[in-house]
Design a protein around this motif. Structure first.
Motif, PDB file in Angstrom:
ATOM      1  N   ARG A 622      27.359  49.490  40.900  1.00  0.00           N
ATOM      2  CA  ARG A 622      27.948  48.461  41.759  1.00  0.00           C
ATOM      3  C   ARG A 622      27.415  48.559  43.185  1.00  0.00           C
ATOM      4  O   ARG A 622      26.702  49.474  43.537  1.00  0.00           O
ATOM      5  CB  ARG A 622      29.472  48.579  41.744  1.00  0.00           C
ATOM      6  CG  ARG A 622      30.074  48.362  40.366  1.00  0.00           C
ATOM      7  CD  ARG A 622      31.558  48.703  40.329  1.00  0.00           C
ATOM      8  NE  ARG A 622      32.061  48.643  38.956  1.00  0.00           N
ATOM      9  CZ  ARG A 622      33.236  49.117  38.585  1.00  0.00           C
ATOM     10  NH1 ARG A 622      34.050  49.660  39.472  1.00  0.00           N
ATOM     11  NH2 ARG A 622      33.618  49.026  37.323  1.00  0.00           N
ATOM     12  N   GLY A 623      27.790  47.547  43.976  1.00  0.00           N
ATOM     13  CA  GLY A 623      27.416  47.549  45.385  1.00  0.00           C
ATOM     14  C   GLY A 623      26.181  46.743  45.698  1.00  0.00           C
ATOM     15  O   GLY A 623      25.624  46.856  46.793  1.00  0.00           O
ATOM     16  N   LEU A 624      25.719  45.899  44.767  1.00  0.00           N
ATOM     17  CA  LEU A 624      24.499  45.135  44.990  1.00  0.00           C
ATOM     18  C   LEU A 624      24.770  43.702  45.438  1.00  0.00           C
ATOM     19  O   LEU A 624      23.953  43.098  46.123  1.00  0.00           O
ATOM     20  CB  LEU A 624      23.651  45.091  43.704  1.00  0.00           C
ATOM     21  CG  LEU A 624      22.923  46.374  43.352  1.00  0.00           C
ATOM     22  CD1 LEU A 624      22.327  46.262  41.959  1.00  0.00           C
ATOM     23  CD2 LEU A 624      21.823  46.665  44.354  1.00  0.00           C
ATOM     24  N   ALA A 625      25.889  43.142  45.019  1.00  0.00           N
ATOM     25  CA  ALA A 625      26.230  41.743  45.328  1.00  0.00           C
ATOM     26  C   ALA A 625      25.115  40.807  44.887  1.00  0.00           C
ATOM     27  O   ALA A 625      24.664  39.944  45.629  1.00  0.00           O
ATOM     28  CB  ALA A 625      26.520  41.576  46.819  1.00  0.00           C
ATOM     29  N   ARG A 626      24.658  40.963  43.654  1.00  0.00           N
ATOM     30  CA  ARG A 626      23.625  40.103  43.088  1.00  0.00           C
ATOM     31  C   ARG A 626      24.225  39.259  41.965  1.00  0.00           C
ATOM     32  O   ARG A 626      25.015  39.769  41.159  1.00  0.00           O
ATOM     33  CB  ARG A 626      22.479  40.932  42.493  1.00  0.00           C
ATOM     34  CG  ARG A 626      21.679  41.740  43.495  1.00  0.00           C
ATOM     35  CD  ARG A 626      20.801  40.837  44.339  1.00  0.00           C
ATOM     36  NE  ARG A 626      19.963  41.599  45.246  1.00  0.00           N
ATOM     37  CZ  ARG A 626      20.334  42.035  46.437  1.00  0.00           C
ATOM     38  NH1 ARG A 626      21.561  41.812  46.857  1.00  0.00           N
ATOM     39  NH2 ARG A 626      19.493  42.693  47.206  1.00  0.00           N
ATOM     40  N   PRO A 627      23.872  37.992  41.873  1.00  0.00           N
ATOM     41  CA  PRO A 627      24.292  37.227  40.697  1.00  0.00           C
ATOM     42  C   PRO A 627      23.667  37.817  39.440  1.00  0.00           C
ATOM     43  O   PRO A 627      22.486  38.190  39.444  1.00  0.00           O
ATOM     44  CB  PRO A 627      23.762  35.821  40.976  1.00  0.00           C
ATOM     45  CG  PRO A 627      23.405  35.797  42.422  1.00  0.00           C
ATOM     46  CD  PRO A 627      23.061  37.189  42.794  1.00  0.00           C
ATOM     47  N   PHE A 628      24.424  37.909  38.383  1.00  0.00           N
ATOM     48  CA  PHE A 628      23.851  38.373  37.126  1.00  0.00           C
ATOM     49  C   PHE A 628      24.620  37.761  35.972  1.00  0.00           C
ATOM     50  O   PHE A 628      25.770  37.341  36.104  1.00  0.00           O
ATOM     51  CB  PHE A 628      23.862  39.906  37.037  1.00  0.00           C
ATOM     52  CG  PHE A 628      25.211  40.512  36.777  1.00  0.00           C
ATOM     53  CD1 PHE A 628      25.619  40.822  35.482  1.00  0.00           C
ATOM     54  CD2 PHE A 628      26.072  40.777  37.821  1.00  0.00           C
ATOM     55  CE1 PHE A 628      26.871  41.380  35.245  1.00  0.00           C
ATOM     56  CE2 PHE A 628      27.320  41.336  37.593  1.00  0.00           C
ATOM     57  CZ  PHE A 628      27.717  41.636  36.304  1.00  0.00           C
ATOM     58  N   LYS A 629      23.974  37.690  34.846  1.00  0.00           N
ATOM     59  CA  LYS A 629      24.579  37.142  33.630  1.00  0.00           C
ATOM     60  C   LYS A 629      24.098  37.948  32.449  1.00  0.00           C
ATOM     61  O   LYS A 629      22.910  38.279  32.338  1.00  0.00           O
ATOM     62  CB  LYS A 629      24.193  35.675  33.435  1.00  0.00           C
ATOM     63  CG  LYS A 629      24.848  35.024  32.221  1.00  0.00           C
ATOM     64  CD  LYS A 629      26.344  34.866  32.447  1.00  0.00           C
ATOM     65  CE  LYS A 629      27.055  34.321  31.201  1.00  0.00           C
ATOM     66  NZ  LYS A 629      27.136  35.348  30.151  1.00  0.00           N
ATOM     67  N   THR A 630      25.021  38.263  31.552  1.00  0.00           N
ATOM     68  CA  THR A 630      24.691  39.016  30.352  1.00  0.00           C
ATOM     69  C   THR A 630      24.734  38.101  29.135  1.00  0.00           C
ATOM     70  O   THR A 630      25.215  36.973  29.192  1.00  0.00           O
ATOM     71  CB  THR A 630      25.681  40.176  30.157  1.00  0.00           C
ATOM     72  OG1 THR A 630      26.993  39.633  30.026  1.00  0.00           O
ATOM     73  CG2 THR A 630      25.638  41.126  31.329  1.00  0.00           C
ATOM     74  N   GLY A 631      24.256  38.621  28.037  1.00  0.00           N
ATOM     75  CA  GLY A 631      24.320  37.908  26.765  1.00  0.00           C
ATOM     76  C   GLY A 631      24.217  38.892  25.625  1.00  0.00           C
ATOM     77  O   GLY A 631      23.428  39.845  25.685  1.00  0.00           O
ATOM     78  N   GLY A 689      21.127  36.608  49.519  1.00  0.00           N
ATOM     79  CA  GLY A 689      20.627  35.330  50.000  1.00  0.00           C
ATOM     80  C   GLY A 689      21.530  34.165  49.686  1.00  0.00           C
ATOM     81  O   GLY A 689      21.202  33.021  50.009  1.00  0.00           O
ATOM     82  N   TYR A 690      22.690  34.413  49.055  1.00  0.00           N
ATOM     83  CA  TYR A 690      23.582  33.322  48.672  1.00  0.00           C
ATOM     84  C   TYR A 690      24.910  33.362  49.422  1.00  0.00           C
ATOM     85  O   TYR A 690      25.862  32.703  49.041  1.00  0.00           O
ATOM     86  CB  TYR A 690      23.843  33.357  47.161  1.00  0.00           C
ATOM     87  CG  TYR A 690      22.587  33.321  46.347  1.00  0.00           C
ATOM     88  CD1 TYR A 690      21.762  32.204  46.369  1.00  0.00           C
ATOM     89  CD2 TYR A 690      22.202  34.405  45.578  1.00  0.00           C
ATOM     90  CE1 TYR A 690      20.588  32.176  45.634  1.00  0.00           C
ATOM     91  CE2 TYR A 690      21.035  34.378  44.837  1.00  0.00           C
ATOM     92  CZ  TYR A 690      20.234  33.264  44.878  1.00  0.00           C
ATOM     93  OH  TYR A 690      19.081  33.232  44.157  1.00  0.00           O
ATOM     94  N   ALA A 691      24.972  34.167  50.480  1.00  0.00           N
ATOM     95  CA  ALA A 691      26.221  34.257  51.226  1.00  0.00           C
ATOM     96  C   ALA A 691      26.461  32.986  52.038  1.00  0.00           C
ATOM     97  O   ALA A 691      27.588  32.497  52.129  1.00  0.00           O
ATOM     98  CB  ALA A 691      26.198  35.485  52.136  1.00  0.00           C
ATOM     99  N   ALA A 692      25.415  32.442  52.641  1.00  0.00           N
ATOM    100  CA  ALA A 692      25.570  31.244  53.464  1.00  0.00           C
ATOM    101  C   ALA A 692      25.827  30.028  52.574  1.00  0.00           C
ATOM    102  O   ALA A 692      25.191  29.859  51.527  1.00  0.00           O
ATOM    103  CB  ALA A 692      24.317  31.020  54.299  1.00  0.00           C
TER     104      ALA A 692
END
Length: 870
Positions: A622-631, A689-692
């Motif tokens: 944890r601690g990355l604040a990145r979008p991710f998706k699993t499948g 890069g998606y905070a704003a």
């Protein structure tokens, strides 16, 4: 001397001069005719080894040439300091001054051979040796004669540097090694530019006898020859005494090293006949003729452009090799993380992955098979078609958000009721009742995803996926499986699609080779990708007349629009053509400005912000604040994870190429740590890069349950976001006053679930819509509410019984649908712990029983569970 004798002596030179002049004239004519008639040699066009380098020029992969030899092309500058110097000093000291043949060397050789009555030395120059390599002939006087004239012509056609470069690349170095590029790597594991004086001299020593002086077979003989040549270099003043002494101490290799064969699956893709368009000029990788694989980053082959071929011959375009876009340190990081992720699994399970530079479209790392030595090591899993599990859900929600159908705070029903036909299950086989679209997407819930699919429509969803680069056949029988893993995709298709999300909705076909600089025609949208035919890319469809939702129902039920073509029975109408507030209609979709934009940045941001939740990752990741998706595909056959930021996109896969399932093969558990480690290695920091918040997003205060603008009766209000073009001022319709009490009017697909108390803790969750608590006549009589059961050895089940049911009866255990009661009494298998059993009848009335089960500490007799206490 008598006068006649004196006259004879004076006339003798004149008599000899005439035949001498005639002979000289004949010789000159013969030379002129020879020069004119003997055709020149072409030293170009010889086979070379296909090679692949990384973006920094490091050699990654070498294949045999057409002649079955290793020949790695090198420039003269790439030969370094010592090799050209030693070769010229030993093989042709006057190379820079003679015209292709050396008269002094010829005279010296003739004198030495005549004195010794045998061949003592030769007089071949480097140019003549190159002629001999280009046109091999038997060693006789005629061959020498032809080499003489061809060497003169070659000197007129090429510069000295070009001749020396060709010679060093064509010279044999023992076995099937040809050229200094291959010899330096095979004997010393170095580029020619990195050779020491002793190493360069050893290679020149091999030239005098490639079989005789091979160091891997005759190391002592090779050492003696090298030391002899070092002595000549010292004697001729080419090297100093210190350099001579140090070079003699250098080790002679006793074996050949294997030439680089890294990333063979990527190399096979790039080097396949016709696989790389060398003549197209755009650096695009295209499919070979008849190849079963699609072009990278493209759902269909590029129309109107022939698949270019590459001739691996000296002088052909790109003969010095392909430069892949790979970043070698990042490649090693990806390989090591995949290897670590595979450690708990058997050898049949392998992995694949790729990292994309979002700005350029370059593939910076590519692992086609993380276990090349395993049972399926030859399978390029990054291009194999596999079930994506839930990995396609973000693109369905992207379409729904872009069209204004939903926003992240919208209410969705995660319940088993309300579906015609088979009911999908979540991964954990449970249901959560009312959930937001954001939570449904982040937690990859199947039931809400199917509801969204039925709103958007299967055909529209399929067009969306095709526009994103997925090569999914257009069929009409996918149904709900379209978004639940019932189609097949490749890892590279997912990489491109998630790259589009990462770029804020702008598509850019990926490239395996370095992209061109800006302004030089880099491959862009439309070059390799399919033209989109989805009308929503430009503007949303106008709302049909009378399609607006009805207001709150007095009975608490929310009316739904049901008559739209191509949509499911629960689908709401599309957004109105002229929204009440925000930007122009269609702001959520692509604007068609030719930059590859498929969706607005605002629509993509709604998806990206919904997927930023690293609390779902394992604790150490944890601690990355990145979008991710699993499948995870059905039967644990495939595990996927996509993670991305503004800068990079990563897609990983684990699975068994044979299609077998394996326990523990799930995207989150198996690949979460690997993805987090790779992104830490990228060193981007915490900001993804998606905070704003981009333009086109409207912020409002929403009801935490319905997701609509909060009304006066809502229990709370939370900030929420939606497209400004689709914003509505209509307040929440879920909560209303009646008889001085705030009630919740659950939609029809949630009402039975909530009335059964299966989502305890939500406001109004245990109240029947339109009635007071306790009005329902239905009640569960077995298992008895509040009881504690102790399991016996003979029986571990209890009957399920209810009274007061109207029509059919549906049983749920701990939030999971168990069965429909059909004439006979169902039984429940018990397990220790606290459990909740709920029953719902055809009148949508629900009843609930909460009870406990304990394991017996002492032997217990009896035929069934015993009631111990209340």
């Amino acid at each position: 001397m008598s006068r006649p004798a004196h006259r004879t002596a004076r006339r003798l030179p004149r008599r000899l001069a005439r035949p001498a002049l005639t002979g000289l004239a004949a010789l000159a004519l013969a030379c002129a005719l020879s020069y004119a008639l003997i055709p020149p040699v072409s030293p170009l066009g010889f086979p070379v080894s296909p090679t692949v380098t990384d973006r920094d020029g490091r050699l990654l992969h070498v294949s045999l040439s057409e002649d079955g030899e290793w020949l790695v092309p090198e420039t003269l500058a790439g030969a370094g300091k010592w090799l050209p110097l030693v070769a010229v000093s030993i093989e042709d000291r006057r190379f820079r001054s003679h015209p292709g043949v050396d008269p002094l060397a010829i005279a010296r050789a003739l004198a030495q051979n005549a004195a010794g009555l045998r061949t003592v030395s030769g007089a071949s120059t480097v140019t003549q040796q190159l002629v001999r390599l280009a046109e091999p002939r038997p060693r006789n006087l005629l061959s020498k004669y032809l080499e003489f004239w061809k060497a003169l012509k070659l000197e007129r056609a090429l510069s000295k540097d070009e001749i020396l470069e060709l010679y060093l690349n064509r010279a044999p170095f023992g076995g099937n090694l040809r050229g200094a590029g291959a010899a330096a790597r095979a004997y010393f594991g170095k580029r020619p530019a990195d050779l020491s004086l002793g190493e360069a001299t050893l290679l020149v020593a091999i030239l005098r006898g490639p079989s005789l002086y091979r160091p891997d077979r005759h190391p002592e003989r090779a050492r003696e020859r090298r030391d002899f040549l070092l002595g000549l270099l010292l004697e001729r003043g080419v090297i100093s005494r210190e350099e001579h002494s140090a070079a003699r101490l250098e080790r002679v290799p006793g074996a050949r090293l294997p030439l680089p064969r890294e990333n063979p699956l990527l190399a096979a893709w790039l080097l396949a006949p016709g696989g790389y368009d060398a003549e197209g000029g755009d650096g695009a990788v295209r499919p070979a003729a008849g190849s079963p694989f699609p072009a990278p980053g493209s759902a269909v082959p590029a129309a109107g452009r022939p698949a270019g071929g590459r001739r691996w011959r000296w002088g052909a375009p790109g003969f010095r090799g392909l430069a892949a876009a790979l970043d070698s340190p990042l490649q090693l990081e990806l390989e090591s993380r995949l290897a670590r992720a595979l450690a708990p699994f058997p050898p049949e399970v392998t992995g694949a992955g790729a990292i994309l530079d979002n700005a350029s479209g370059e593939v910076l790392a590519y692992v086609g098979n993380a276990r090349p030595g395993g049972p399926h090591g030859s399978v390029d899993c990054a291009r194999a078609r596999r079930s994506p599990g839930s990995a396609l859900k973000p693109f369905l929600f992207l379409r729904a958000f872009a069209g204004g159908d939903l926003h992240p705070a919208s209410l969705l029903a995660d319940t088993p009721a309300g579906f015609a036909g088979l009911s999908p299950r979540n991964f954990d086989r449970g249901h959560r009742g009312p959930v937001t679209a954001r939570r449904a997407l982040a937690d990859s819930l199947n039931v809400p995803a199917v509801r969204v699919l039925r709103r958007v429509g299967t055909a529209e969803t399929l067009r969306t996926l095709t526009s994103l680069g997925f090569s999914i056949p257009a069929r009409g029988d996918y149904g709900d499986s379209l978004i639940l893993g019932g189609v097949e995709v490749t890892l590279m298709e997912l990489l491109r699609a998630y790259g589009t999300l990462a770029r804020g909705g702008r598509d850019l076909p990926y490239t395996l080779v370095p992209a061109r600089p800006a302004g030089q025609g880099a491959a862009g949208p439309g070059a390799d990708g399919p033209a989109s035919s989805a009308p929503w890319l430009a503007h949303p469809a106008p709302a049909p007349s009378g399609a607006a939702r009805a207001g709150p129902s007095p009975q608490g039920a929310v009316a739904e629009s049901r008559s739209q073509a191509g949509r499911g029975p629960e689908a709401p109408p599309p957004p109105p053509a002229a929204p009440a507030e925000g930007g122009p209609a269609g702001a959520g979709a692509g604007d068609g400005d030719g930059d590859g934009r498929l969706f607005s940045e605002a629509a993509a941001w709604l998806v990206n912000s919904s997927l930023v939740d690293d609390s779902r990752l394992p604790a150490g990741s944890r601690g990355l604040a990145r979008p991710f998706k699993t499948g995870t595909s059905h039967g644990f056959r495939d595990a996927w994870l996509a993670m991305y930021s503004r800068s990079h996109t990563l897609v990983l896969w684990l699975g068994d190429p044979s299609g077998a399932g394996h326990e523990g093969l799930s995207g989150l558990a198996a690949l979460g740590p690997a993805a987090a480690d790779v992104f830490r290695a990228l060193g981007e920091g915490r900001d993804s890069g998606y905070a704003a918040i981009p333009t086109g997003i409207a912020r409002f205060m929403a009801c935490p349950i319905s997701g609509e603008p909060a009304g006066p009766d809502c229990p709370d209000a939370v900030p929420a976001y939606r497209l400004a073009a689709a914003a509505r001022s209509r307040p929440c319709r879920l909560h209303f006053h009646r008889a001085g009490e705030i009630l919740t009017a659950w939609p029809g697909d949630l009402r039975p679930f909530m009335n059964a108390g299966l989502a305890a803790g939500r406001p109004g969750s245990a109240r029947p819509a339109g009635g007071a608590p306790g009005e329902a006549a239905l009640r569960v009589v077995s298992p008895i509410p509040g009881m504690t059961y102790v399991l016996s050895r003979q029986s571990r089940s209890v009957p399920l019984k209810a009274e007061g049911a109207v029509g059919r009866l549906f049983w749920f255990v701990d939030g999971v649908f168990l069965r429909e009661e059909a004439g006979s009494t169902p039984f429940l298998d018990l397990s220790p712990g606290e459990h909740a059993v709920s029953a719902i009848d055809d009148a949508n009335v629900a009843a609930r029983s909460v009870f406990k089960v304990e394991a017996a500490e002492l032997p217990v007799t009896g035929e069934g569970p015993e009631i111990l206490r209340f």
